[in-house]
Design a protein around this motif. Structure first.
Motif, mmCIF file in Angstrom:
data_model
loop_
_atom_site.group_PDB
_atom_site.id
_atom_site.type_symbol
_atom_site.label_atom_id
_atom_site.label_comp_id
_atom_site.label_asym_id
_atom_site.label_seq_id
_atom_site.Cartn_x
_atom_site.Cartn_y
_atom_site.Cartn_z
ATOM 1 N N HIS A 1 -9.503 -4.847 -11.898
ATOM 2 C CA HIS A 1 -9.799 -6.279 -11.936
ATOM 3 C C HIS A 1 -8.720 -7.131 -11.287
ATOM 4 O O HIS A 1 -8.967 -8.291 -10.951
ATOM 5 C CB HIS A 1 -9.940 -6.753 -13.386
ATOM 6 N N SER A 2 -7.515 -6.604 -11.119
ATOM 7 C CA SER A 2 -6.382 -7.411 -10.674
ATOM 8 C C SER A 2 -6.589 -7.970 -9.265
ATOM 9 O O SER A 2 -6.696 -7.207 -8.293
ATOM 10 C CB SER A 2 -5.108 -6.577 -10.702
ATOM 11 N N PRO A 3 -6.624 -9.299 -9.106
ATOM 12 C CA PRO A 3 -6.729 -9.858 -7.755
ATOM 13 C C PRO A 3 -5.552 -9.457 -6.874
ATOM 14 O O PRO A 3 -5.716 -9.262 -5.666
ATOM 15 C CB PRO A 3 -6.750 -11.371 -7.999
ATOM 16 N N LEU A 4 -4.367 -9.325 -7.480
ATOM 17 C CA LEU A 4 -3.200 -8.933 -6.689
ATOM 18 C C LEU A 4 -3.336 -7.510 -6.173
ATOM 19 O O LEU A 4 -3.002 -7.214 -5.018
ATOM 20 C CB LEU A 4 -1.934 -9.069 -7.532
ATOM 21 N N VAL A 5 -3.829 -6.609 -7.018
ATOM 22 C CA VAL A 5 -4.039 -5.229 -6.576
ATOM 23 C C VAL A 5 -5.115 -5.186 -5.492
ATOM 24 O O VAL A 5 -4.946 -4.554 -4.441
ATOM 25 C CB VAL A 5 -4.431 -4.334 -7.763
ATOM 26 N N LYS A 6 -6.224 -5.888 -5.735
ATOM 27 C CA LYS A 6 -7.362 -5.813 -4.830
ATOM 28 C C LYS A 6 -7.046 -6.427 -3.460
ATOM 29 O O LYS A 6 -7.486 -5.929 -2.421
ATOM 30 C CB LYS A 6 -8.570 -6.488 -5.477
ATOM 31 N N THR A 7 -6.279 -7.516 -3.450
ATOM 32 C CA THR A 7 -5.908 -8.108 -2.158
ATOM 33 C C THR A 7 -4.890 -7.240 -1.427
ATOM 34 O O THR A 7 -4.882 -7.194 -0.193
ATOM 35 C CB THR A 7 -5.362 -9.533 -2.340
ATOM 36 N N ALA A 8 -4.027 -6.543 -2.162
ATOM 37 C CA ALA A 8 -3.096 -5.612 -1.515
ATOM 38 C C ALA A 8 -3.859 -4.488 -0.822
ATOM 39 O O ALA A 8 -3.522 -4.080 0.301
ATOM 40 C CB ALA A 8 -2.116 -5.042 -2.541
ATOM 41 N N PHE A 9 -4.917 -4.000 -1.478
ATOM 42 C CA PHE A 9 -5.731 -2.958 -0.838
ATOM 43 C C PHE A 9 -6.408 -3.507 0.422
ATOM 44 O O PHE A 9 -6.473 -2.822 1.442
ATOM 45 C CB PHE A 9 -6.773 -2.424 -1.819
ATOM 46 N N PHE A 10 -6.901 -4.727 0.361
ATOM 47 C CA PHE A 10 -7.532 -5.315 1.540
ATOM 48 C C PHE A 10 -6.549 -5.401 2.697
ATOM 49 O O PHE A 10 -6.890 -5.117 3.849
ATOM 50 C CB PHE A 10 -8.087 -6.702 1.207
ATOM 51 N N ALA A 11 -5.301 -5.757 2.390
ATOM 52 C CA ALA A 11 -4.284 -5.921 3.430
ATOM 53 C C ALA A 11 -3.632 -4.604 3.835
ATOM 54 O O ALA A 11 -2.770 -4.592 4.719
ATOM 55 C CB ALA A 11 -3.207 -6.888 2.941
ATOM 56 N N SER A 12 -4.022 -3.495 3.184
ATOM 57 C CA SER A 12 -3.379 -2.190 3.415
ATOM 58 C C SER A 12 -1.879 -2.261 3.159
ATOM 59 O O SER A 12 -1.073 -1.615 3.836
ATOM 60 C CB SER A 12 -3.642 -1.691 4.846
ATOM 61 N N ASP A 13 -1.521 -3.064 2.167
ATOM 62 C CA ASP A 13 -0.116 -3.280 1.824
ATOM 63 C C ASP A 13 0.256 -2.431 0.612
ATOM 64 O O ASP A 13 -0.240 -2.674 -0.486
ATOM 65 C CB ASP A 13 0.098 -4.770 1.512
ATOM 66 N N PRO A 14 1.116 -1.437 0.761
ATOM 67 C CA PRO A 14 1.472 -0.568 -0.365
ATOM 68 C C PRO A 14 2.444 -1.253 -1.339
ATOM 69 O O PRO A 14 3.528 -0.740 -1.633
ATOM 70 C CB PRO A 14 2.106 0.641 0.319
ATOM 71 N N LEU B 1 2.770 -1.350 -4.449
ATOM 72 C CA LEU B 1 2.189 -0.587 -5.550
ATOM 73 C C LEU B 1 2.778 -0.943 -6.904
ATOM 74 O O LEU B 1 2.272 -0.509 -7.941
ATOM 75 C CB LEU B 1 2.342 0.907 -5.263
ATOM 76 N N GLY B 2 3.820 -1.759 -6.910
ATOM 77 C CA GLY B 2 4.307 -2.278 -8.179
ATOM 78 C C GLY B 2 3.245 -3.097 -8.893
ATOM 79 O O GLY B 2 3.267 -3.222 -10.127
ATOM 80 N N ARG B 3 2.297 -3.641 -8.133
ATOM 81 C CA ARG B 3 1.208 -4.405 -8.742
ATOM 82 C C ARG B 3 0.350 -3.512 -9.643
ATOM 83 O O ARG B 3 -0.177 -3.965 -10.664
ATOM 84 C CB ARG B 3 0.345 -5.042 -7.651
ATOM 85 N N ILE B 4 0.193 -2.255 -9.253
ATOM 86 C CA ILE B 4 -0.574 -1.319 -10.080
ATOM 87 C C ILE B 4 0.158 -1.056 -11.385
ATOM 88 O O ILE B 4 -0.438 -1.071 -12.472
ATOM 89 C CB ILE B 4 -0.820 -0.010 -9.309
ATOM 90 N N LEU B 5 1.454 -0.825 -11.304
ATOM 91 C CA LEU B 5 2.245 -0.594 -12.528
ATOM 92 C C LEU B 5 2.201 -1.817 -13.434
ATOM 93 O O LEU B 5 2.086 -1.692 -14.661
ATOM 94 C CB LEU B 5 3.688 -0.262 -12.164
#
Length: 409
Positions: free
Chosen positions: A308-321, A323-327
């Motif tokens: 659900h995290s918008p920060l995680v989902k937008t990072a995936f869109f940008a191909s930006d690793p 990954l601290g957002r996942i933690l």
């Protein structure tokens, strides 16, 4: 464009004995669009369903629950797109009842034997006159091999129809399961999907259907999210016509019951994942798997926090690793006694986090390589038990905002 998803081959969608489908253009919201579908069931069929947990549920959801609770032998399903008939109060209920009465009269059945479904814009008056006017054409179009057209006929912001079919052997007899679904936005069903229908000719005790459809929903549609919103109209219906010539299934724990259960979950998961692949603006399909939980509930908490995290989902869109957002998402998921020093994180084959900290061999270019893929798996091990859970989601792109900003135009 949907993520690695193509329109179903009509030849792959097996007709289900005892089910006929008819689709037409009724002009409910837009001209020249298939927007009215009728599914007619032979006498003797059984139906069970699960519906949205949104307390502001639509008028057709209320009527479906009412008709099913009354024990009526369902003979027809009526689906309109373009208008959700939600947030319409007593007038919306009256119009939904009116549509049931009109279809029942044409089919020579009782209104309580009709289940109505609507999807589209909320808080707009249902144009029931257009629905009633379109019913004869939908009935005239009824045929058993129209599953592909029905998949088209229930779409709203979907870019591609969604359908799945399989056949299994039960007691030496071929049993068919075929289904359709729709949904692309306002997806965090918390029961099923925006709309989904699966039919089978399996000969099963009708008393088992509710448990079967609930279990299938929990293993499929209840494991997807696009934007975290639960619709007012979510509905998932299982139809059994009982026409297959095998001994009646009296227990879901029997060998025959397990074959049917597995086939239904397979079809339901294909339909649910198709919704995510066609998520509004989606460019990536993401599998989030949580292992090592004390129970499935806490694994689902962590999985949905990530998904659900918008920060995680937008990072995936940008191909930006990043990954601290996942933690961070795992940390706020609601597992109060979580020990961060036990957590491991993999991004596909890349070991990113070990024992709560950056893996010494992790390189950002490896993370970016995975993030650029159209299909990505995120695996988190909480290392505190043996439970696990999986959720499917997509990224969040600029197009998602554009689609929803223009939805009513």
């Amino acid at each position: 464009m949907p993520v690695n998803l193509s329109a179903p081959d009509p030849a792959s969608l097996h007709p289900v004995p005892g089910v006929r489908l008819g689709i037409t253009q009724a002009g409910i919201r837009k001209a020249d669009r298939r927007d009215l579908s009728v599914i007619v069931l032979d006498e003797g069929a059984s139906v069970a369903g699960v519906f949205t947990k949104n307390r502001f549920c639509a008028a057709p959801v209320q009527i479906c629950r009412e008709h099913l609770a009354a024990g009526a032998a369902v003979r027809a399903i009526l689906v309109n797109t373009g208008n959700a008939n939600a947030g319409t109060g007593a007038d919306g209920l009256a119009r939904a009842h009116q549509s049931c009465e009109a279809l029942a009269a044409l089919l020579n059945i009782q209104p309580q034997q009709v289940l109505p479904f609507s999807t589209g814009v909320i808080m707009e008056t249902l144009p029931v006159d257009r629905i009633i006017k379109g019913l004869p054409a939908a009935i005239a179009a009824l045929r058993p091999d129209a599953w592909d057209e029905a998949a088209l006929g229930i779409m709203t912001t979907d870019t591609i129809p969604k359908a799945a079919s399989t056949q299994v052997q039960i007691g030496g007899v071929t049993v068919t399961l075929t289904g359709i679904s729709k949904g692309a936005g306002m997806i965090r069903p918390n029961m099923a999907t925006m709309l989904g229908y699966v039919a089978t000719d399996a000969n099963i005790n009708p008393a088992l259907l509710q448990a079967l459809v609930t279990e299938a929903a929990d293993a499929s549609f209840n494991r997807i999210t696009i934007d975290g919103d639960t619709s007012t109209n979510d509905s998932f219906v299982l139809i059994a016509t009982h026409q297959a010539k095998h001994a009646r299934i009296e227990s879901l724990s029997s060998a025959e019951g397990q074959v049917l259960r597995a086939a239904l979950i397979e079809v339901s998961q294909r339909l649910a994942q198709a919704i995510v692949r066609d998520g509004e603006g989606a460019t990536k399909f993401i599998t989030v798997q949580i292992d090592g939980g004390r129970n499935e509930a806490e694994c689902k908490l962590a999985a949905y926090a990530i998904a659900h995290s918008p920060l995680v989902k937008t990072a995936f869109f940008a191909s930006d690793p990043n990954l601290g957002r996942i933690l961070a998402a795992v940390g706020y998921a609601g597992i109060d006694d979580l020990d961060q020093t036990l957590i491991d994180l993999h991004l596909d084959d890349v070991h990113v986090v070990r024992a709560g900290g950056r893996h010494p061999d992790y390189r950002e270019e490896d993370g970016q390589r995975v993030m650029k893929q159209s299909e990505i798996s995120v695996r988190v091990n909480l290392n505190r038990g043996a439970a696990s859970a999986t959720v499917w989601t997509c990224d969040l792109s600029h197009d998602y905002v554009t689609i929803n900003a223009d939805y009513r135009s």
